[in-house]
Design a protein around this motif. Structure first.
Motif, PDB file in Angstrom:
ATOM      1  N   UNK A   1       0.820  -1.204   0.000  1.00 43.68           N
ATOM      2  CA  UNK A   1       0.000   0.000   0.000  1.00 43.68           C
ATOM      3  C   UNK A   1       0.858   1.259   0.000  1.00 43.68           C
ATOM      4  N   UNK A   2       2.148   1.082   0.235  1.00 38.34           N
ATOM      5  CA  UNK A   2       3.062   2.217   0.242  1.00 38.34           C
ATOM      6  C   UNK A   2       4.194   2.004  -0.735  1.00 38.34           C
ATOM      7  N   UNK A   3       4.777   3.092  -1.206  1.00 37.88           N
ATOM      8  CA  UNK A   3       5.944   2.987  -2.082  1.00 37.88           C
ATOM      9  C   UNK A   3       7.016   3.984  -1.656  1.00 37.88           C
ATOM     10  N   UNK A   4       8.238   3.642  -1.972  1.00 36.45           N
ATOM     11  CA  UNK A   4       9.323   4.615  -1.992  1.00 36.45           C
ATOM     12  C   UNK A   4       9.446   5.010  -3.452  1.00 36.45           C
ATOM     13  N   UNK A   5       8.944   6.188  -3.790  1.00 33.91           N
ATOM     14  CA  UNK A   5       9.021   6.635  -5.173  1.00 33.91           C
ATOM     15  C   UNK A   5      10.483   6.778  -5.563  1.00 33.91           C
ATOM     16  N   UNK A   6      10.900   6.240  -6.708  1.00 24.46           N
ATOM     17  CA  UNK A   6      12.302   6.356  -7.107  1.00 24.46           C
ATOM     18  C   UNK A   6      12.799   7.800  -7.028  1.00 24.46           C
ATOM     19  N   UNK A   7      13.903   7.967  -6.329  1.00 25.80           N
ATOM     20  CA  UNK A   7      14.543   9.271  -6.114  1.00 25.80           C
ATOM     21  C   UNK A   7      13.618  10.238  -5.367  1.00 25.80           C
ATOM     22  N   UNK A   8      12.552   9.716  -4.736  1.00 27.74           N
ATOM     23  CA  UNK A   8      11.514  10.552  -4.112  1.00 27.74           C
ATOM     24  C   UNK A   8      10.964  11.568  -5.102  1.00 27.74           C
ATOM     25  N   UNK A   9      10.979  11.216  -6.384  1.00 22.77           N
ATOM     26  CA  UNK A   9      10.535  12.142  -7.422  1.00 22.77           C
ATOM     27  C   UNK A   9       9.031  12.361  -7.377  1.00 22.77           C
ATOM     28  N   UNK A  10       8.623  13.626  -7.442  1.00 22.64           N
ATOM     29  CA  UNK A  10       7.198  13.964  -7.362  1.00 22.64           C
ATOM     30  C   UNK A  10       6.906  15.177  -8.232  1.00 22.64           C
ATOM     31  N   UNK A  11       5.734  15.161  -8.873  1.00 29.07           N
ATOM     32  CA  UNK A  11       5.178  16.360  -9.485  1.00 29.07           C
ATOM     33  C   UNK A  11       3.720  16.461  -9.082  1.00 29.07           C
ATOM     34  N   UNK A  12       3.188  17.664  -8.950  1.00 29.99           N
ATOM     35  CA  UNK A  12       1.802  17.817  -8.507  1.00 29.99           C
ATOM     36  C   UNK A  12       0.839  17.010  -9.375  1.00 29.99           C
ATOM     37  N   UNK A  13      -0.046  16.311  -8.714  1.00 25.29           N
ATOM     38  CA  UNK A  13      -1.036  15.495  -9.397  1.00 25.29           C
ATOM     39  C   UNK A  13      -0.730  14.012  -9.380  1.00 25.29           C
ATOM     40  N   UNK A  14       0.523  13.656  -9.092  1.00 24.72           N
ATOM     41  CA  UNK A  14       0.874  12.236  -9.083  1.00 24.72           C
ATOM     42  C   UNK A  14       0.090  11.444  -8.040  1.00 24.72           C
ATOM     43  N   UNK A  15      -0.388  12.141  -6.996  1.00 26.52           N
ATOM     44  CA  UNK A  15      -1.138  11.443  -5.953  1.00 26.52           C
ATOM     45  C   UNK A  15      -2.412  10.790  -6.491  1.00 26.52           C
ATOM     46  N   UNK A  16      -2.978  11.352  -7.558  1.00 23.23           N
ATOM     47  CA  UNK A  16      -4.191  10.758  -8.120  1.00 23.23           C
ATOM     48  C   UNK A  16      -3.878   9.422  -8.791  1.00 23.23           C
ATOM     49  N   UNK A  17      -2.733   9.350  -9.474  1.00 22.10           N
ATOM     50  CA  UNK A  17      -2.300   8.076 -10.031  1.00 22.10           C
ATOM     51  C   UNK A  17      -1.995   7.064  -8.953  1.00 22.10           C
ATOM     52  N   UNK A  18      -1.411   7.536  -7.845  1.00 26.28           N
ATOM     53  CA  UNK A  18      -1.150   6.637  -6.722  1.00 26.28           C
ATOM     54  C   UNK A  18      -2.453   6.055  -6.180  1.00 26.28           C
ATOM     55  N   UNK A  19      -3.435   6.929  -5.960  1.00 30.85           N
ATOM     56  CA  UNK A  19      -4.707   6.476  -5.408  1.00 30.85           C
ATOM     57  C   UNK A  19      -5.360   5.451  -6.324  1.00 30.85           C
ATOM     58  N   UNK A  20      -5.310   5.706  -7.631  1.00 27.24           N
ATOM     59  CA  UNK A  20      -5.923   4.799  -8.596  1.00 27.24           C
ATOM     60  C   UNK A  20      -5.261   3.427  -8.575  1.00 27.24           C
ATOM     61  N   UNK A  21      -3.932   3.398  -8.309  1.00 29.85           N
ATOM     62  CA  UNK A  21      -3.190   2.128  -8.293  1.00 29.85           C
ATOM     63  C   UNK A  21      -3.227   1.447  -6.930  1.00 29.85           C
ATOM     64  N   UNK A  22      -3.879   2.053  -5.952  1.00 30.84           N
ATOM     65  CA  UNK A  22      -3.970   1.448  -4.632  1.00 30.84           C
ATOM     66  C   UNK A  22      -2.862   1.850  -3.679  1.00 30.84           C
ATOM     67  N   UNK A  23      -2.064   2.866  -4.045  1.00 30.25           N
ATOM     68  CA  UNK A  23      -0.999   3.360  -3.165  1.00 30.25           C
ATOM     69  C   UNK A  23      -1.596   4.348  -2.181  1.00 30.25           C
TER      70      UNK A  23
END
Length: 502
Positions: free
Chosen positions: A183-205
């Motif tokens: 249910x959790x991930x370590x995003x590679x390089x802790x890389x983030x851009x705004x909006x990625x949380x919606x993709x996470x939610x859709x994938x079950x993260x």
């Protein structure tokens, strides 16, 4: 909450680029076997001890699919066994060369014993690879397992369809190996851009890690991201940097074993750090007793630092707070010889000092959740932005990867509505390997840059070769070529190219 100083979470991120069949030291399989012997096996020993004691929620462990594939790969297991045999031979040879020098003679004996024990572990507990070992800790609740996307890409630079495919594929890969979908991930390089949380939610993260500055330095609680219910945790850099920072940290102490100084005639590291300005030939021999005395001081210093930080945050916030320290697993043992002993010492001493030690999920269960936050684009690299992965030094690689993703999606669309095709699967796997964040990192940091560029280019060329044959209808040639590539690079045996197009 119970009455305590606060909560501490240790998060370890285990990752190495895909290396089998791709050369030797300094940029090939030697990396894998050194990390395996000196980091992963000692970490496993520690977690088995905690599990036997009935300890739960000891730490949060991120395991990238690309590393899990290597630690399960029959080729890797056999080659690692050979490597361990050579380690024993090197240690025996060292014992004859150093027989008149007590510290070095004892070092050779301890190296031989460590190599024998590692061989025994590989032949018994690890004989079917790492996944059964990993699953045992998840099943017993000893750890919280974090997953990640296939091939460790820098996600903000991926097309949305490619990003989603790699994330879901990585989570599926972990579920296949361990029976648990993280249910959790370590995003590679802790890389983030705004909006990625919606993709996470859709994938079950449900939760992921960012670097402290992304939370404007307030890492005392987890935060929901934007309008989603996905939660982010930030590294507390004030605490984390006591161990390892861009400039200093415990591993550089004069008493610890020097990672960079080799006795090349036996392939062992015989020296202690001694001093930062001391030339290798002038360094003192490693003294385990001296290192152990220093280690005890550094365990106490870190525990005192965590307790002091939690008390400070409680005064500021009026409530119990959270400290998250996150590191690459390979720091403990591979880069820092004494690291595994330090790690166990800290995890045992913190509860005695009144600190709740738990996982990211455990921290949420304990109530460490603050209000929502809008995260900025960020990473844990230099500048805490994206410059390592999209800076001027790698602009050509970014351009090439952008074009590769378009060709990848085109190939997937061309196969839409057809059955599963091993050639397309291998082509997609080659593209995934080409898109690894490791190559840009190595170029930007000038760490085996030529090798990194070659690896990215080779995988891209393989993808293109297979795509051309498919378009030409040369199916037999395509199958033979895909089989050749698969024999050398096949980390994702379950990968289904059709999932790229929903």
């Amino acid at each position: 909450m119970s009455d305590s100083e606060g909560t501490f979470c240790l998060v370890l991120h285990s990752h190495l680029p895909w290396l089998p069949h791709h050369g030797s030291w300094p940029v090939g399989e030697e990396w894998l076997y050194q990390a395996w012997a000196h980091s992963y096996l000692p970490l496993a020993d520690m977690l088995h001890r905690f599990a036997d004691e009935g300890r739960e929620d000891v730490l949060t462990l991120g395991m990238t699919p690309i590393l899990a594939a290597q630690l399960d790969d029959p080729y890797s297991i056999k080659a690692f066994h050979d490597w361990l045999g050579h380690w024993q031979l090197r240690a025996r040879h060292a014992s004859t060369l150093w027989r008149d020098e007590p510290l070095l003679r004892d070092l050779a004996a301890s190296e031989h014993l460590a190599a024998v024990r590692a061989s025994e572990e590989l032949e018994t507990r690890w004989r079917h690879g790492f996944s059964p070992v990993l699953r045992s800790w998840v099943d017993t609740g000893t750890i919280e397992l974090l997953g990640g996307p296939l091939a460790h890409p820098f996600q903000p630079l991926l097309e949305p369809q490619v990003r989603d495919f790699m994330l879901r594929g990585g989570l599926d890969d972990t579920a296949l190996r361990t029976g648990h979908r993280p249910e959790g991930i370590w995003a590679p390089e802790c890389g983030y851009e705004p909006g990625m949380e919606h993709g996470y939610a859709s994938a079950g993260v449900r939760r992921f890690l960012v670097d402290g500055p992304a939370l404007r330095g307030d890492t005392s609680a987890a935060r929901t991201v934007g309008e989603s219910d996905v939660v982010c945790f930030g590294r507390d850099l004030e605490v984390t940097y006591r161990v390892w920072s861009p400039k200093a940290g415990y591993p550089g102490h004069a008493a610890y074993r020097d990672f960079h100084t080799w006795a090349h005639e036996v392939g062992l590291k015989p020296s202690r750090v001694t001093g930062k300005q001391v030339e290798p030939q002038d360094k003192a021999p490693y003294d385990p007793a001296l290192a152990a005395d220093t280690l005890r001081l550094h365990v106490k210093d870190f525990v005192d630092t965590v307790v002091g930080r939690l008390r400070e945050l409680k005064r500021q916030n009026g409530r119990e707070s959270l400290v998250v320290a996150a590191y690459d697993t390979e720091l403990f043992g591979h880069w820092w010889h004494e690291g595994p002993a330090w790690l166990e010492g800290v995890l045992r001493a913190l509860p005695e000092a009144g600190v709740r030690v738990t996982t990211l999920k455990g921290a949420l269960d304990a109530g460490h959740l603050g209000g929502p936050i809008d995260l900025p684009a960020s990473s844990w690299g230099s500048g805490k932005d994206w410059r390592v992965w999209d800076g001027a030094q790698v602009a050509d690689m970014v351009e090439a990867n952008t074009a590769l993703q378009q060709r990848l999606l085109d190939l997937a669309r061309e196969g839409e509505g057809t059955g599963r095709d091993a050639v397309r699967d291998q082509a997609v796997a080659e593209a995934m390997l080409a898109l690894s964040s490791d190559w840009a990192f190595m170029v930007t940091k000038d760490s085996a840059a030529d090798y990194a560029r070659r690896r990215a280019r080779v995988h891209t060329e393989r993808f293109d070769a297979l795509a051309v044959l498919l378009r030409e209808g040369a199916h037999e040639r395509a199958r033979k070529l895909a089989a050749e590539f698969r024999a050398e690079d096949n980390p994702f045996g379950q990968l289904d190219a059709r999932a790229l197009i929903k």
